[in-house]
Write a protein that holds these residues in place. Structure first.
Motif, short mmCIF file in Angstrom:
data_model
loop_
_atom_site.label_atom_id
_atom_site.label_comp_id
_atom_site.label_asym_id
_atom_site.label_seq_id
_atom_site.Cartn_x
_atom_site.Cartn_y
_atom_site.Cartn_z
N MET A 95 0.83 -1.21 0.00
CA MET A 95 0.00 0.00 0.00
C MET A 95 0.87 1.26 0.00
O MET A 95 0.51 2.26 -0.65
N SER A 96 1.99 1.22 0.69
CA SER A 96 2.89 2.39 0.70
C SER A 96 3.45 2.64 -0.70
O SER A 96 3.56 3.80 -1.13
N ASP A 97 3.77 1.56 -1.40
CA ASP A 97 4.28 1.69 -2.76
C ASP A 97 3.22 2.29 -3.68
O ASP A 97 3.50 3.19 -4.47
N VAL A 98 1.98 1.80 -3.55
CA VAL A 98 0.88 2.33 -4.37
C VAL A 98 0.67 3.82 -4.10
O VAL A 98 0.54 4.63 -5.02
N LEU A 99 0.67 4.20 -2.82
CA LEU A 99 0.31 5.57 -2.44
C LEU A 99 1.45 6.57 -2.59
O LEU A 99 1.25 7.77 -2.36
N THR A 100 2.60 6.10 -2.99
CA THR A 100 3.72 7.03 -3.23
C THR A 100 4.16 7.02 -4.69
O THR A 100 5.21 7.57 -5.03
N THR A 101 3.36 6.40 -5.55
CA THR A 101 3.65 6.37 -6.97
C THR A 101 2.37 6.66 -7.76
O THR A 101 1.26 6.53 -7.25
N ASN A 102 2.54 7.03 -9.04
CA ASN A 102 1.37 7.14 -9.90
C ASN A 102 1.10 5.81 -10.60
O ASN A 102 1.80 4.82 -10.33
N LEU A 103 0.11 5.77 -11.45
CA LEU A 103 -0.26 4.50 -12.10
C LEU A 103 0.83 3.97 -13.03
O LEU A 103 0.81 2.80 -13.40
N ASN A 104 1.78 4.81 -13.37
CA ASN A 104 2.92 4.36 -14.19
C ASN A 104 4.08 3.89 -13.33
O ASN A 104 5.13 3.50 -13.83
N GLY A 105 3.90 3.92 -12.01
CA GLY A 105 4.95 3.49 -11.11
C GLY A 105 6.00 4.53 -10.83
O GLY A 105 7.04 4.23 -10.24
N GLU A 106 5.74 5.77 -11.22
CA GLU A 106 6.69 6.86 -11.01
C GLU A 106 6.49 7.47 -9.61
O GLU A 106 5.35 7.69 -9.19
N SER A 107 7.59 7.74 -8.91
CA SER A 107 7.52 8.24 -7.54
C SER A 107 6.87 9.61 -7.47
O SER A 107 7.11 10.49 -8.31
N LEU A 108 6.05 9.79 -6.42
CA LEU A 108 5.39 11.07 -6.18
C LEU A 108 6.04 11.83 -5.03
O LEU A 108 5.59 12.92 -4.68
N ILE A 109 7.05 11.25 -4.43
CA ILE A 109 7.69 11.90 -3.28
C ILE A 109 9.19 12.15 -3.55
O ILE A 109 9.76 11.60 -4.47
#
Length: 225
Positions: free
Chosen positions: A211-225
């Protein structure tokens, strides 16, 4: 004994449930404060254990006073202790909770109680795209032997913008993503309860990591943090 829950905790709450008024509580406040101090030590020991294998940035022991402004139940005091532990954000998501109550009402809870609307949408979009990894984690035999089934409130059919016929609609419908584990009075008062709690919380990590991985990336798997 250090790092155990005193039996007086349950005794006090049983008495309070029969005398849930300010006069009785004020007469027994010294007794409550003594119990609270010992229970706080137990929660502090949980905090220390969790930080050996996770990063917990804060811990909260909830107050005994109830907010009765919008409740039909006007009794002024809770008849339980509740304590929550928050993982270090933004990179780590999820939370831990221990509820201590008499008459076999104690439980552990972990997961996501009230996800922010953006987080909830991100989780649902992930399930819409691919739910296999998530199901593999929560259906793992050893994981399930500790935590059982995923629970939580859900919408009746499908959230706006999602197909109610989708194969993952059982997950997409959820508004909460929680696991709970109940305990008897005897179990929570035992010398080994602190170790049991920590062992159970360790077992939740594959779920939290996902869940942490999902919530810190976009649907392309790119980091949001």
């Amino acid at each position: 004994m250090p790092n155990t829950i005193p039996k007086e905790t349950l005794t006090f709450f049983k008495q309070l449930s029969k005398n849930n008024n300010r006069d009785w509580f004020n007469d027994h406040k010294k007794e409550f404060k003594a119990v609270e101090a010992e229970v706080k030590q137990f929660y502090n020991a949980m905090f220390e254990d969790l930080n050996k294998h996770d990063v917990i940035d804060k811990f909260k022991l909830f107050r005994i006073y109830r907010d009765v402004r919008f409740s039909k139940d006007k009794t002024p005091y809770k008849t339980h202790f509740g304590g929550s532990f928050h993982r270090k954000k933004p990179e780590l998501r999820g939370g831990y909770y221990l509820h201590i109550a008499p008459d076999n009402g104690s439980f552990l809870a972990t997961g996501f109680w009230e996800p922010h609307k953006d987080d909830l949408l991100r989780i649902r979009k992930e399930f819409e795209m691919d739910d296999k990894e998530f199901r593999d984690i929560i259906n793992n035999k050893s994981f399930k032997s500790v935590w059982g089934d995923l629970v939580g409130d859900e919408v009746k059919t499908a959230p706006k913008g999602f197909n109610k016929e989708h194969s993952a609609i059982d997950l997409i419908k959820k508004k909460q993503f929680i696991f709970t584990k109940k305990y008897t009075d005897k179990e929570i008062l035992s010398d080994g309860f602190l170790k049991e709690v920590d062992k159970s919380f360790k077992a939740i990590r594959p779920y939290f990591d996902y869940m942490s991985d999902v919530l810190t990336t976009n649907l392309n798997g790119e980091s949001l943090i």
